[in-house]
Design an enzyme around this catalytic site. Structure first.
Site, PDB file in Angstrom:
ATOM      1  N   GLU A 148       3.820  -1.846  -3.923  1.00 19.97           N
ATOM      2  CA  GLU A 148       4.771  -2.735  -4.589  1.00 19.97           C
ATOM      3  C   GLU A 148       4.131  -4.048  -5.024  1.00 19.97           C
ATOM      4  OE1 GLU A 148       8.128  -3.028  -1.975  1.00 19.97           O
ATOM      5  OE2 GLU A 148       8.649  -0.922  -2.279  1.00 19.97           O
ATOM      6  N   HIS A 166      -3.639  -5.153   0.151  1.00 18.87           N
ATOM      7  CA  HIS A 166      -3.189  -5.548   1.487  1.00 18.87           C
ATOM      8  C   HIS A 166      -3.225  -4.358   2.421  1.00 18.87           C
ATOM      9  CE1 HIS A 166       0.305  -4.532  -1.010  1.00 18.87           C
ATOM     10  NE2 HIS A 166       0.884  -4.034   0.073  1.00 18.87           N
TER      11      HIS A 166
HETATM   12  P1  5GP Z   1       3.477  -2.421  -0.459  1.00 18.90           P
HETATM   13  O1  5GP Z   1       4.670  -1.545  -0.736  1.00 18.90           O
HETATM   14  O2  5GP Z   1       2.983  -3.108  -1.701  1.00 18.90           O
HETATM   15  O3  5GP Z   1       2.404  -1.712   0.294  1.00 18.90           O
HETATM   16  O4  5GP Z   1       3.985  -3.529   0.561  1.00 18.90           O
HETATM   17  C1  5GP Z   1       4.376  -4.812   0.198  1.00 18.90           C
HETATM   18  C2  5GP Z   1       4.878  -5.512   1.436  1.00 18.90           C
HETATM   19  O5  5GP Z   1       4.970  -6.892   1.168  1.00 18.90           O
HETATM   20  C3  5GP Z   1       6.264  -5.054   1.907  1.00 18.90           C
HETATM   21  O6  5GP Z   1       6.184  -4.572   3.247  1.00 18.90           O
HETATM   22  C4  5GP Z   1       7.119  -6.312   1.792  1.00 18.90           C
HETATM   23  O7  5GP Z   1       8.070  -6.432   2.839  1.00 18.90           O
HETATM   24  C5  5GP Z   1       6.081  -7.421   1.833  1.00 18.90           C
HETATM   25  N1  5GP Z   1       6.462  -8.623   1.122  1.00 18.90           N
HETATM   26  C6  5GP Z   1       6.966  -8.699  -0.137  1.00 18.90           C
HETATM   27  N2  5GP Z   1       7.198  -9.982  -0.476  1.00 18.90           N
HETATM   28  C7  5GP Z   1       6.804 -10.734   0.592  1.00 18.90           C
HETATM   29  C8  5GP Z   1       6.803 -12.146   0.820  1.00 18.90           C
HETATM   30  O8  5GP Z   1       7.194 -12.969   0.002  1.00 18.90           O
HETATM   31  N3  5GP Z   1       6.325 -12.563   2.040  1.00 18.90           N
HETATM   32  C9  5GP Z   1       5.878 -11.688   2.984  1.00 18.90           C
HETATM   33  N4  5GP Z   1       5.449 -12.201   4.144  1.00 18.90           N
HETATM   34  N5  5GP Z   1       5.887 -10.351   2.784  1.00 18.90           N
HETATM   35  C10 5GP Z   1       6.338  -9.876   1.590  1.00 18.90           C
END
Ligand code: 5GP
Length: 120
Positions: free
Chosen positions: A99, A104
């Site tokens: 997302e 990360h």
């Molecule tokens: P992905 O789906 O990209 O692997 O995970 C993105 C992660 O970023 C999700 O677990 C989501 O909860 C986290 N996330 C999104 N926006 C923010 C934010 O503004 N602050 C923090 N600490 N985490 C975020």
């Protein structure tokens, strides 16, 4: 496509958006996920502008890659999941359900994290 410097993790790195920091060094920042999926859910990110494992593997300096890998273990120790066990996840691209377009690693633990991926 190129790196989007407006993504939320880039904004956190620039200090424009707050985070709950767990660990930081010259190359890495780690902070609690805003929507934790487990009692411990920390995101470990490089300070460099890499969208995914693919880009960092191709373009990252060895010192940055080593720092990121070592930070995972440091975060696990700091959050007290190192010895009880934890999961490290990095979603890549559309099929990986990524997302946020800044590399990360999710560190998940604090209890059994369950089967790796639900079978369809
Ligand atoms: P992905 O789906 O990209 O692997 O995970 C993105 C992660 O970023 C999700 O677990 C989501 O909860 C986290 N996330 C999104 N926006 C923010 C934010 O503004 N602050 C923090 N600490 N985490 C975020």
């Amino acid at each position: 496509m190129s790196y989007d410097s407006g993504n939320i993790f880039a904004r956190i790195l620039r200090g424009e958006v707050p985070c709950n920091r767990v660990y930081e060094d010259d190359h890495v920042l780690a902070f609690h996920d805003v929507n934790p999926a487990r009692p411990v859910h920390v995101l470990v990110i490089p300070k460099g502008a890499y969208r995914s494992v693919n880009e960092m593997a191709a373009d990252g300096k060895d010192v940055e890659i080593a720092a990121l890998f070592r930070a995972i273990e440091k975060v696990a120790a700091l959050t007290k999941v190192r010895d009880s066990g934890y999961r490290v996840v990095s979603n890549v691209g559309a099929n990986g359900h990524q997302e946020v377009p800044h590399l990360h690693f999710h560190i998940l633990g604090g209890g059994p994290v369950g089967p790796m991926v639900k079978r369809d």
